[in-house]
Design a protein around this motif. Sequence first.
Motif, PDB file in Angstrom:
ATOM      1  N   PHE B  27       0.844  -1.204   0.000  1.00 24.43           N
ATOM      2  CA  PHE B  27       0.000   0.000   0.000  1.00 24.43           C
ATOM      3  C   PHE B  27       0.877   1.251   0.000  1.00 24.43           C
ATOM      4  CE2 PHE B  27      -3.718  -2.440   1.853  1.00 24.43           C
ATOM      5  CZ  PHE B  27      -4.599  -2.123   0.838  1.00 24.43           C
ATOM      6  N   SER B  28       1.811   1.292   0.936  1.00 25.08           N
ATOM      7  CA  SER B  28       2.627   2.503   1.096  1.00 25.08           C
ATOM      8  C   SER B  28       3.481   2.764  -0.139  1.00 25.08           C
ATOM      9  CB  SER B  28       3.527   2.377   2.323  1.00 25.08           C
ATOM     10  OG  SER B  28       2.737   2.167   3.459  1.00 25.08           O
ATOM     11  N   ALA B  29       4.082   1.704  -0.689  1.00 22.46           N
ATOM     12  CA  ALA B  29       4.971   1.879  -1.841  1.00 22.46           C
ATOM     13  C   ALA B  29       4.173   2.314  -3.072  1.00 22.46           C
ATOM     14  CB  ALA B  29       5.735   0.594  -2.120  1.00 22.46           C
ATOM     15  N   LEU B  30       2.967   1.781  -3.251  1.00 23.64           N
ATOM     16  CA  LEU B  30       2.155   2.173  -4.413  1.00 23.64           C
ATOM     17  C   LEU B  30       1.689   3.622  -4.276  1.00 23.64           C
ATOM     18  CD1 LEU B  30       0.098  -1.098  -4.944  1.00 23.64           C
ATOM     19  CD2 LEU B  30       1.831  -0.175  -6.476  1.00 23.64           C
ATOM     20  N   GLY B  31       1.386   4.033  -3.056  1.00 23.78           N
ATOM     21  CA  GLY B  31       1.032   5.431  -2.838  1.00 23.78           C
ATOM     22  C   GLY B  31       2.229   6.328  -3.083  1.00 23.78           C
ATOM     23  N   GLU B  32       3.385   5.899  -2.580  1.00 21.20           N
ATOM     24  CA  GLU B  32       4.596   6.705  -2.703  1.00 21.20           C
ATOM     25  C   GLU B  32       5.020   6.861  -4.165  1.00 21.20           C
ATOM     26  OE1 GLU B  32       6.115   8.522  -0.636  1.00 21.20           O
ATOM     27  OE2 GLU B  32       8.078   8.896  -1.530  1.00 21.20           O
ATOM     28  N   VAL B  33       4.879   5.782  -4.940  1.00 22.40           N
ATOM     29  CA  VAL B  33       5.333   5.882  -6.336  1.00 22.40           C
ATOM     30  C   VAL B  33       4.478   6.891  -7.090  1.00 22.40           C
ATOM     31  CG1 VAL B  33       3.964   4.016  -7.408  1.00 22.40           C
ATOM     32  CG2 VAL B  33       6.219   4.571  -8.286  1.00 22.40           C
ATOM     33  N   THR B  34       3.201   6.998  -6.722  1.00 20.54           N
ATOM     34  CA  THR B  34       2.336   7.986  -7.373  1.00 20.54           C
ATOM     35  C   THR B  34       2.844   9.396  -7.075  1.00 20.54           C
ATOM     36  OG1 THR B  34       0.551   6.437  -6.914  1.00 20.54           O
ATOM     37  CG2 THR B  34      -0.074   8.591  -7.730  1.00 20.54           C
ATOM     38  N   ALA B  35       3.182   9.644  -5.790  1.00 27.01           N
ATOM     39  CA  ALA B  35       3.696  10.960  -5.416  1.00 27.01           C
ATOM     40  C   ALA B  35       5.050  11.227  -6.080  1.00 27.01           C
ATOM     41  CB  ALA B  35       3.821  11.071  -3.901  1.00 27.01           C
ATOM     42  N   GLU B  36       5.906  10.197  -6.103  1.00 25.31           N
ATOM     43  CA  GLU B  36       7.250  10.396  -6.647  1.00 25.31           C
ATOM     44  C   GLU B  36       7.208  10.607  -8.154  1.00 25.31           C
ATOM     45  OE1 GLU B  36      10.404   7.874  -5.360  1.00 25.31           O
ATOM     46  OE2 GLU B  36       9.843   8.032  -3.242  1.00 25.31           O
ATOM     47  N   ARG B  37       6.274   9.943  -8.819  1.00 16.26           N
ATOM     48  CA  ARG B  37       6.118  10.174 -10.258  1.00 16.26           C
ATOM     49  C   ARG B  37       5.738  11.626 -10.521  1.00 16.26           C
ATOM     50  NH1 ARG B  37       7.889   7.074 -14.593  1.00 16.26           N
ATOM     51  NH2 ARG B  37       7.904   4.894 -13.985  1.00 16.26           N
ATOM     52  N   ALA B  38       5.061  12.246  -9.537  1.00 13.75           N
ATOM     53  CA  ALA B  38       4.712  13.662  -9.675  1.00 13.75           C
ATOM     54  C   ALA B  38       5.840  14.557  -9.166  1.00 13.75           C
ATOM     55  CB  ALA B  38       3.423  13.963  -8.930  1.00 13.75           C
ATOM     56  N   GLY B  39       7.004  13.957  -8.935  1.00 12.53           N
ATOM     57  CA  GLY B  39       8.179  14.750  -8.572  1.00 12.53           C
ATOM     58  C   GLY B  39       8.305  15.054  -7.096  1.00 12.53           C
ATOM     59  N   VAL B  40       7.417  14.509  -6.266  1.00 14.09           N
ATOM     60  CA  VAL B  40       7.465  14.832  -4.848  1.00 14.09           C
ATOM     61  C   VAL B  40       7.977  13.620  -4.061  1.00 14.09           C
ATOM     62  CG1 VAL B  40       6.200  15.646  -2.844  1.00 14.09           C
ATOM     63  CG2 VAL B  40       5.525  16.390  -5.119  1.00 14.09           C
ATOM     64  N   TYR B  41       9.083  13.844  -3.367  1.00 18.01           N
ATOM     65  CA  TYR B  41       9.732  12.769  -2.622  1.00 18.01           C
ATOM     66  C   TYR B  41       9.221  12.847  -1.183  1.00 18.01           C
ATOM     67  CZ  TYR B  41      13.727   9.707  -1.520  1.00 18.01           C
ATOM     68  OH  TYR B  41      14.524   8.651  -1.140  1.00 18.01           O
ATOM     69  N   ASN B  42       8.209  12.059  -0.859  1.00 13.84           N
ATOM     70  CA  ASN B  42       7.634  12.107   0.482  1.00 13.84           C
ATOM     71  C   ASN B  42       8.346  11.119   1.388  1.00 13.84           C
ATOM     72  OD1 ASN B  42       6.192  12.192   2.799  1.00 13.84           O
ATOM     73  ND2 ASN B  42       4.188  11.896   1.857  1.00 13.84           N
ATOM     74  N   MET B  43       9.301  11.643   2.148  1.00 16.78           N
ATOM     75  CA  MET B  43      10.064  10.798   3.050  1.00 16.78           C
ATOM     76  C   MET B  43       9.356  10.607   4.372  1.00 16.78           C
ATOM     77  SD  MET B  43      14.022  11.442   2.983  1.00 16.78           S
ATOM     78  CE  MET B  43      14.867  10.788   1.575  1.00 16.78           C
ATOM     79  N   GLY B  44       8.177  11.226   4.494  1.00 13.70           N
ATOM     80  CA  GLY B  44       7.453  11.124   5.762  1.00 13.70           C
ATOM     81  C   GLY B  44       6.555   9.908   5.849  1.00 13.70           C
ATOM     82  N   ILE B  45       6.799   8.900   5.002  1.00 18.11           N
ATOM     83  CA  ILE B  45       5.941   7.718   4.960  1.00 18.11           C
ATOM     84  C   ILE B  45       5.901   6.989   6.306  1.00 18.11           C
ATOM     85  CG2 ILE B  45       5.756   5.398   3.949  1.00 18.11           C
ATOM     86  CD1 ILE B  45       4.704   7.619   2.226  1.00 18.11           C
TER      87      ILE B  45
END
Lengths: 361, 312
Positions: B27-45
């Motif tokens: 769940f977390s990785a699939l959510g994160e990849v969506t954000a990262e594809r939009a250029g945002v590196y959310n390290m607060g996972i």
Amino acid sequence: MAITAVMGYRIERRSTRSPFAWALALVLAGACALLVCAGLFIAAGADPWQAFAALLKGGLGSKRAIAETMVKATPLILTGLACTIAFRARLWNIGAEGQVFAGAMFAYWCQSALGDAPAPVQIAMIVIGALIGGALLGGLAGILKARFQVDEVISTVMLNYIIVYALSLLLQNGPWTEAGSFFEQTAMVPDAAQLPVILAKTRLHLGFLFALVAAAVVHVMLLRSSLGYEIRAAGSNLRALEFQGVKITRLIIVVMAISGAVAGLAGAFEVYGVQHRLKSGTLGGLGYTGIIIAILGQLRPIGVVAAALVFGVLLNGATLMQIKSGVPSALIYAVEAIILMFFLIAWAASEFRLRRLHHVE
Amino acid sequence: MWSDLLNLGIIVSVLAATIRIATPVLFSALGEVTAERAGVYNMGIEGTMLMGAFIGWLATYESGSSLIGLAAALLAGAVMSLIFAVMVISLKIDQIVTGLALNLLGSGLSTYWLRAAFSNMEKVPGITVLRTWPVPFLSDIPVVGPVLFNQGALTYLAFLLVPVIWLFLFRSRLGLEIRCIGENPKALDIKGHSVAARQYAAVIFGGAMAGLGGACLTIASTAHFVPDMVNGRGWLALVIVIAGGWRPGWILAAALFFSFLDALQLQIQGVGIAIPYQILLALPYIAAIVALMIRRRASRAPAMLGVSYRRE
């Protein structure tokens, strides 16, 4: 430039920050954090005034309280400095947390090999061991970044978890376990190896002075040495530095090792100045708090010392606050993060200014 | 004793555990990849998962309904990432620093809230965890059935999300726009599309998924909340996104690899092989470093990952 004009005013980005921006950001962040904090007190069913009063009294109310605040600030000064060194070079060393453990472990290993050596030798060995232990773990992350392009944030976080398991391995029925003890801890260290108390009837130990010396050394190193120049240059323009012939891979490893070494001191001082034994679970959180300290201190050693002392008050006062008002002392960790977030926001906002639009005829 | 690991029953149980353990990080990785594809590196996972785990557990406890708990966890994750989004997208604060701050916030707030809410109780209460939900007929197939089709509903959902995210990112218009923001935000901006709106959407979706991932740990697994119980899974999700090269299929493979190590570890302890458990527990973290050494970060990362977009 987006035009967001309201009633003749417009928000603009400043070209330079006013010298008061930092102080203003800090005050604003503190005020916002106080408000949120009061909200959390009320949510916990406590009287905010009583809780704040207990917090301050516990942290600053007497000579002993102040000394204990300095004890709490000691490791935070060091981890704050460790993060400062790395962050200045835009190396995100999140591993101060683990480097604290590595420093404590290596110092313990070196010191326990000494036997009955006199106190100055023991203490010298502790300092050297701590520096080496922290430098090894920090340097490892540096090598992973410089040679294998492994993102240092992630590698240092992974190493934080690994080193905690390594300590647990050594302490649980391992070579360092105290004979006959049920707990994961070593035996008490000999008196000669304990850092001397510098203020009678308190726990304030020599480590505090060492931490201040470390702050002065880091200050001079950053501003006056060629390494400091390279660190600052790496933080602002890596390409330019490369053109000057500086080996970036070497610089990364050196910076990470120095940052780790300073964090390592924090661990060793906690063990030899406060706990007097190495145990699992009492060193946690120092490194992560160091990140907050470094940022609040604006990556300047003097700022780091000031921020660490303020956090020392919070940590030390929390115990009395819990007794007097029933607010769990875990509040402090939430408050620390909230202060950081508000500070970041206030700092970003100080980049802008409100300006009255002139009518162009 | 090692041979004990090679009987069919044990293999099936290790594989089934692999699938189960993969759920929260997936769940977390699939959510994160969506954000990262939009250029945002959310390290607060990590912190977002913690809040999801805590709020999900608290809401389930207060309401007695797991569904309400899951909804609350989604909301908690979304709120955490909304804070993050305001700070990095609107205020353009450094993404790494903000992500770290979010982790500290999640850790501090969940611990404090737990202590404040249950201070007068001897023991923190448990909740009724979600039961497994065998798929009719399919779960009767030997080996495959118990491994794949005798899992909890959340596990099916997580695995279903893999093709859904792939379709979204690579076959939908909005997905294309999101990927474009990660590579060349100016191109989208010039066409008059809002970069910030799409980044907000991607980040908040990512946070909601991390909240759900966190909730799996309490609502579908342990019944209790323990401070800092996410224990690095949020960070592993970040590693999984990198190791999976920012593509959903490979992310699934990477998630399965790390959870296999975890499942194996449980089983090794179960059959009583004398390896200190600390070494086994450290294994996924060591593997993460090795995985990143092999797959170098720069290769497939979105070009603008971690860089705030500013109009000149």
